[in-house]
Design a protein around this motif. Sequence first.
Motif, PDB file in Angstrom:
ATOM      1  N   ALA A 197      11.675 -21.680  45.837  1.00  0.00           N
ATOM      2  CA  ALA A 197      12.339 -20.373  45.883  1.00  0.00           C
ATOM      3  C   ALA A 197      11.641 -19.348  44.993  1.00  0.00           C
ATOM      4  N   LEU A 198      10.921 -19.826  43.970  1.00  0.00           N
ATOM      5  CA  LEU A 198      10.228 -18.896  43.070  1.00  0.00           C
ATOM      6  C   LEU A 198       9.190 -18.064  43.804  1.00  0.00           C
ATOM      7  N   PHE A 199       8.606 -18.632  44.865  1.00  0.00           N
ATOM      8  CA  PHE A 199       7.530 -17.947  45.585  1.00  0.00           C
ATOM      9  C   PHE A 199       7.975 -17.464  46.961  1.00  0.00           C
ATOM     10  N   ALA A 200       9.295 -17.429  47.182  1.00  0.00           N
ATOM     11  CA  ALA A 200       9.807 -16.956  48.472  1.00  0.00           C
ATOM     12  C   ALA A 200       9.559 -15.463  48.609  1.00  0.00           C
ATOM     13  N   ASP A 201       9.340 -15.012  49.853  1.00  0.00           N
ATOM     14  CA  ASP A 201       9.103 -13.579  50.105  1.00  0.00           C
ATOM     15  C   ASP A 201      10.317 -12.752  49.722  1.00  0.00           C
ATOM     16  N   GLN A 202      11.489 -13.284  49.987  1.00  0.00           N
ATOM     17  CA  GLN A 202      12.716 -12.563  49.677  1.00  0.00           C
ATOM     18  C   GLN A 202      13.410 -13.280  48.524  1.00  0.00           C
ATOM     19  N   ALA A 203      13.587 -12.581  47.433  1.00  0.00           N
ATOM     20  CA  ALA A 203      14.150 -13.203  46.236  1.00  0.00           C
ATOM     21  C   ALA A 203      15.630 -13.506  46.422  1.00  0.00           C
ATOM     22  N   ASN A 204      16.010 -14.715  46.097  1.00  0.00           N
ATOM     23  CA  ASN A 204      17.407 -15.119  46.108  1.00  0.00           C
ATOM     24  C   ASN A 204      17.737 -15.733  44.753  1.00  0.00           C
ATOM     25  N   SER A 205      19.012 -15.746  44.433  1.00  0.00           N
ATOM     26  CA  SER A 205      19.446 -16.300  43.164  1.00  0.00           C
ATOM     27  C   SER A 205      19.262 -17.819  43.177  1.00  0.00           C
ATOM     28  N   VAL A 206      18.470 -18.320  42.247  1.00  0.00           N
ATOM     29  CA  VAL A 206      18.235 -19.765  42.156  1.00  0.00           C
ATOM     30  C   VAL A 206      18.647 -20.308  40.787  1.00  0.00           C
ATOM     31  N   ILE A 207      19.124 -19.425  39.916  1.00  0.00           N
ATOM     32  CA  ILE A 207      19.586 -19.830  38.585  1.00  0.00           C
ATOM     33  C   ILE A 207      20.944 -19.201  38.326  1.00  0.00           C
ATOM     34  N   THR A 208      21.896 -20.011  37.886  1.00  0.00           N
ATOM     35  CA  THR A 208      23.186 -19.487  37.449  1.00  0.00           C
ATOM     36  C   THR A 208      23.189 -19.467  35.925  1.00  0.00           C
ATOM     37  N   PHE A 209      23.311 -18.259  35.363  1.00  0.00           N
ATOM     38  CA  PHE A 209      23.261 -18.054  33.909  1.00  0.00           C
ATOM     39  C   PHE A 209      24.688 -17.927  33.391  1.00  0.00           C
ATOM     40  N   SER A 210      25.070 -18.766  32.461  1.00  0.00           N
ATOM     41  CA  SER A 210      26.388 -18.654  31.822  1.00  0.00           C
ATOM     42  C   SER A 210      26.219 -18.836  30.325  1.00  0.00           C
ATOM     43  N   HIS A 211      27.115 -18.264  29.569  1.00  0.00           N
ATOM     44  CA  HIS A 211      27.000 -18.344  28.110  1.00  0.00           C
ATOM     45  C   HIS A 211      28.370 -18.515  27.468  1.00  0.00           C
ATOM     46  N   ALA A 212      28.374 -19.031  26.273  1.00  0.00           N
ATOM     47  CA  ALA A 212      29.615 -19.220  25.527  1.00  0.00           C
ATOM     48  C   ALA A 212      30.204 -17.869  25.137  1.00  0.00           C
ATOM     49  N   THR A 213      31.521 -17.785  25.121  1.00  0.00           N
ATOM     50  CA  THR A 213      32.183 -16.516  24.767  1.00  0.00           C
ATOM     51  C   THR A 213      31.905 -16.130  23.312  1.00  0.00           C
ATOM     52  N   SER A 214      31.529 -17.099  22.498  1.00  0.00           N
ATOM     53  CA  SER A 214      31.251 -16.807  21.085  1.00  0.00           C
ATOM     54  C   SER A 214      29.882 -16.155  20.878  1.00  0.00           C
ATOM     55  N   LEU A 215      29.027 -16.191  21.915  1.00  0.00           N
ATOM     56  CA  LEU A 215      27.686 -15.599  21.791  1.00  0.00           C
ATOM     57  C   LEU A 215      27.788 -14.083  21.894  1.00  0.00           C
ATOM     58  N   SER A 216      27.187 -13.382  20.951  1.00  0.00           N
ATOM     59  CA  SER A 216      27.284 -11.922  20.921  1.00  0.00           C
ATOM     60  C   SER A 216      26.528 -11.298  22.082  1.00  0.00           C
TER      61      SER A 216
END
Length: 383
Positions: free
Chosen positions: A95-114
């Motif tokens: 997917a990194l080299f696909a012509d059309q970019a799609n979401s391949v990573i889900t980014f989540s973080h702890a609520t305590s992170l500023s």
Amino acid sequence: MIKASIIKEFRLIFSDLHSLAVLFLMPISFMLIMTFALSNKAEDLTKSINLNITQQDSNLAESLLKAYLSDVGFSQDINQQADVTLELASGFENALFADQANSVITFSHATSLSPQMTSLAKQHLQIALAKVKLHIYLLDAGQLSDSMPLAEQMSRVSEQTNQLKLVSFKREENYQAVQHSIPSWLVFGVFFIVLPISITLISESQNGTLLRVTTFPISNTAYFSAKLLAFYLVSFTQALVLMIIGFTVIPKLVDAPSLNVLQLVPALPLLAVTCATAVTFGAVIASQIKSHEQAIVIGGGTNILLAAISGLMVPLDIMPKAMQTIAQLSPMHWAQSGLKNLFISDSDVLSLTTALPLIIFSVICGVLALWLFELKVRKLQWK
């Protein structure tokens, strides 16, 4: 008589340990703490973020992503609670080299992170993904060999993506932290002269000194002016001490270059105007305060609120536009921005546009303070 009045004020001020602590120890502590807080580099910040990467299938791209994020300091201890979690979708590498970019990573973080640390993690993720794509491309193109150690491969990719080698930096990062932090907390400390002025006026009201002064061969205006002159001399001494400590001692503690004391000379006129502003503004507030509790709440509270909206506690350039506009109306902002400009631009000339608002504000506050003091004495006489 005026000379005796000034000597009296000096004795009162320097016999009050609480006032001296407010004027000297507190601002020095603030300068030290805040300069340390701003002196951290980005690579030091990433070390405090624990990263967890989960994937649907193991592949080269996933391994490289982990390696590049570890290379900039992210911790990846699976035994610790994750601050940031990256969930990689199936087929991540293709997917990194696909012509059309799609979401391949889900980014989540702890609520305590500023929010600032979250933004930093996102920026490093974006850079790491770019390096992963370049790394795989160079392998496919034959410009990198699979037989080379991974560390050497990463070093070559990082060398090609590091464009900072094309840039020469005039100042070190820690030096910039000193230039921004010291003027802000110096101004903050100088404006706390309101508390000693308030405490002195309260004491003189309660022990009858202000009433006895009306029987002396000196006008109320002359007496109050002498009082403000004494506080001005104390304030200017305070500002000099804070500036010398701030620009010579504190830089050594954060491993930044120290300034020569002679480099502080161009700032003296602006420092003198700033002290006049702080004393006259403090006198306006002090003339209306009736108790020690009010001095702490109103005098101290006003200073803290002004510092908050003036860009002293939070850098002005990261504030919303509305707050940046409000800050333009604050005398604290005028003073600290003027001092910053003198040091950051290496200018040796005080701009009239910088000093004029402070001068006008000082004159208005001085006249208003004298009028309010007259009213205060009259009210005491009527009682």
